[in-house]
Motif scaffolding. Structure first.
Motif, short mmCIF file in Angstrom:
data_model
loop_
_atom_site.label_atom_id
_atom_site.label_comp_id
_atom_site.label_asym_id
_atom_site.label_seq_id
_atom_site.Cartn_x
_atom_site.Cartn_y
_atom_site.Cartn_z
N PRO A 1 -5.11 13.88 -41.76
CA PRO A 1 -5.56 15.47 -41.21
C PRO A 1 -5.03 17.07 -41.80
O PRO A 1 -4.40 17.28 -41.92
CB PRO A 1 -6.17 15.52 -39.95
N GLU A 2 -6.32 17.84 -42.06
CA GLU A 2 -5.54 18.82 -42.25
C GLU A 2 -5.42 19.97 -41.11
O GLU A 2 -6.23 20.00 -40.10
CB GLU A 2 -6.68 19.19 -43.24
N VAL A 3 -5.36 21.39 -41.07
CA VAL A 3 -4.54 22.07 -40.05
C VAL A 3 -6.69 22.05 -39.81
O VAL A 3 -7.08 22.85 -40.83
CB VAL A 3 -4.08 23.13 -39.96
N GLY A 4 -6.66 22.01 -38.34
CA GLY A 4 -8.33 22.48 -37.88
C GLY A 4 -8.97 21.44 -38.04
O GLY A 4 -10.13 21.85 -37.28
N ASP A 5 -8.79 20.16 -38.25
CA ASP A 5 -9.58 19.38 -38.93
C ASP A 5 -10.20 19.09 -37.25
O ASP A 5 -9.21 18.94 -36.85
CB ASP A 5 -9.16 17.83 -39.27
N ASP B 1 -19.86 21.11 -39.91
CA ASP B 1 -19.77 21.58 -41.16
C ASP B 1 -20.80 21.62 -41.85
O ASP B 1 -20.82 23.15 -42.39
CB ASP B 1 -18.89 21.04 -42.22
N GLU B 2 -21.65 20.52 -42.04
CA GLU B 2 -22.94 20.83 -42.44
C GLU B 2 -23.90 21.70 -42.20
O GLU B 2 -25.23 22.07 -42.30
CB GLU B 2 -23.56 19.77 -42.87
N LYS B 3 -23.56 22.03 -40.71
CA LYS B 3 -24.66 22.80 -39.44
C LYS B 3 -23.86 24.42 -40.00
O LYS B 3 -24.83 25.47 -39.22
CB LYS B 3 -24.48 21.87 -38.05
N TYR B 4 -22.62 24.39 -39.56
CA TYR B 4 -21.89 25.71 -38.78
C TYR B 4 -20.61 25.70 -40.36
O TYR B 4 -20.43 24.74 -40.92
CB TYR B 4 -21.59 25.39 -37.76
N GLU B 5 -20.42 26.99 -40.49
CA GLU B 5 -19.28 27.40 -41.88
C GLU B 5 -17.98 27.32 -40.48
O GLU B 5 -18.13 28.21 -39.16
CB GLU B 5 -19.88 28.59 -41.07
N PRO B 6 -17.08 26.78 -40.21
CA PRO B 6 -15.49 26.34 -40.27
C PRO B 6 -15.08 27.75 -40.28
O PRO B 6 -15.51 28.80 -40.72
CB PRO B 6 -14.68 25.21 -40.48
N ARG B 7 -14.74 27.68 -39.24
CA ARG B 7 -13.84 29.11 -38.64
C ARG B 7 -12.53 28.96 -39.33
O ARG B 7 -11.89 28.21 -39.81
CB ARG B 7 -13.51 29.74 -37.28
N ASN C 1 -15.31 21.56 -30.77
CA ASN C 1 -16.44 22.33 -31.57
C ASN C 1 -16.64 23.61 -31.71
O ASN C 1 -16.38 24.80 -32.14
CB ASN C 1 -17.63 21.20 -31.07
N GLU C 2 -15.63 24.15 -29.90
CA GLU C 2 -16.22 25.70 -29.90
C GLU C 2 -14.55 26.13 -30.64
O GLU C 2 -15.13 27.46 -31.29
CB GLU C 2 -15.87 26.11 -28.37
N LEU C 3 -13.53 25.77 -30.48
CA LEU C 3 -12.36 25.71 -31.87
C LEU C 3 -12.98 26.18 -32.66
O LEU C 3 -12.16 27.17 -33.53
CB LEU C 3 -11.82 25.09 -31.14
N ARG C 4 -13.49 24.84 -33.73
CA ARG C 4 -13.51 24.73 -34.51
C ARG C 4 -14.70 25.35 -35.40
O ARG C 4 -14.88 26.35 -36.87
CB ARG C 4 -14.24 23.38 -35.67
#
Length: 170
Positions: free
Chosen positions: A10-14, A83-89, A120-123
Motif C-alpha cells: 500500500p501507498e500512504v493514503g490508500d 477514486d473514479e468518483k472523487y479526487e483523492p486528497r 472515505n472521509e479521510l481520503r
C-alpha cells in the motif's frame, strides 16, 4: 490467501478493505506498516459474529495499529474504488488528519458513521459507505420481491377463489 506487503504494497493514503466474513472493515494506510482506523470496542481481527456486535455501539475509537494486527488472518486488499468518483486528497493531508484523530472517541453508527465512512472521509473528504448503500439496495430488492410475491398470491387467491364461487353457484 491474503496478500502480504511483499505481494501488494500500500501507498500512504490508500484505503485498506478487510474482509471480516459478513462485512468489511476499513482502514487508511499511513506508512511504515501502520493503518489508522475507527473501531468499535468489539472489532477484532477474525472476530466473526462477535465483531457484528458493533451494530449495538454508539461510540468508536480511532486507533493507529500495525496493518497485520488489524488484518489478522482475514483477507484484505487495497481499495481506492471511489477514486473514479472523487479526487483523492493529498497523501500528506490524509495522514496528518488521520494521525490527529488517533485516540479520539467518535460517534458510531453502522448505517450512518461506520469505519468505511471514516476512511472515505479521510481520503476524499466525503463520508460514504458503499457497503451500507449496497445493503440498502439488497433490502429494497428483497422488499420488492416480497411485495411481488404477495401480489401473486393475492391474484391467485382471487382467481381461484372466484372460480370456486362460480362452480358453487352452478
Amino acid at each position: 490467501m491474503a496478500p502480504t506487503l511483499y505481494d501488494e504494497k500500500p501507498e500512504v493514503g490508500d484505503l485498506i478493505e478487510i474482509f471480516r466474513g459478513s462485512y468489511q472493515h476499513w482502514a487508511v494506510y499511513v506508512g511504515d506498516g501502520f493503518v489508522v482506523h475507527m473501531a468499535a470496542p468489539c472489532e477484532v481481527p477474525g472476530g466473526g459474529p462477535g465483531s457484528m456486535m458493533s451494530v449495538l455501539v454508539e461510540k468508536a475509537i480511532v486507533k493507529k495499529e500495525a496493518l497485520w494486527d488489524v488484518v489478522g488472518t482475514d483477507q484484505w486488499k487495497i481499495n481506492n474504488g471511489l477514486d473514479e468518483k472523487y479526487e483523492p486528497r493529498a497523501a500528506g493531508v490524509i495522514v496528518s488528519e488521520a494521525r490527529a484523530l488517533v485516540g479520539v472517541e467518535l460517534p458510531y453508527g453502522v448505517f450512518s458513521r461506520n469505519c468505511e465512512h471514516f476512511a472515505n472521509e479521510l481520503r476524499y473528504g466525503k463520508a460514504e459507505s458503499r457497503q451500507v448503500r449496497q445493503a440498502g439496495e439488497v433490502v429494497m430488492a428483497v422488499g420488492a420481491a416480497a411485495l411481488v410475491g404477495v401480489g401473486i398470491v393475492a391474484l391467485a387467491a382471487t382467481l381461484f377463489g372466484s372460480n370456486k364461487k362460480n362452480k358453487d353457484t352452478k
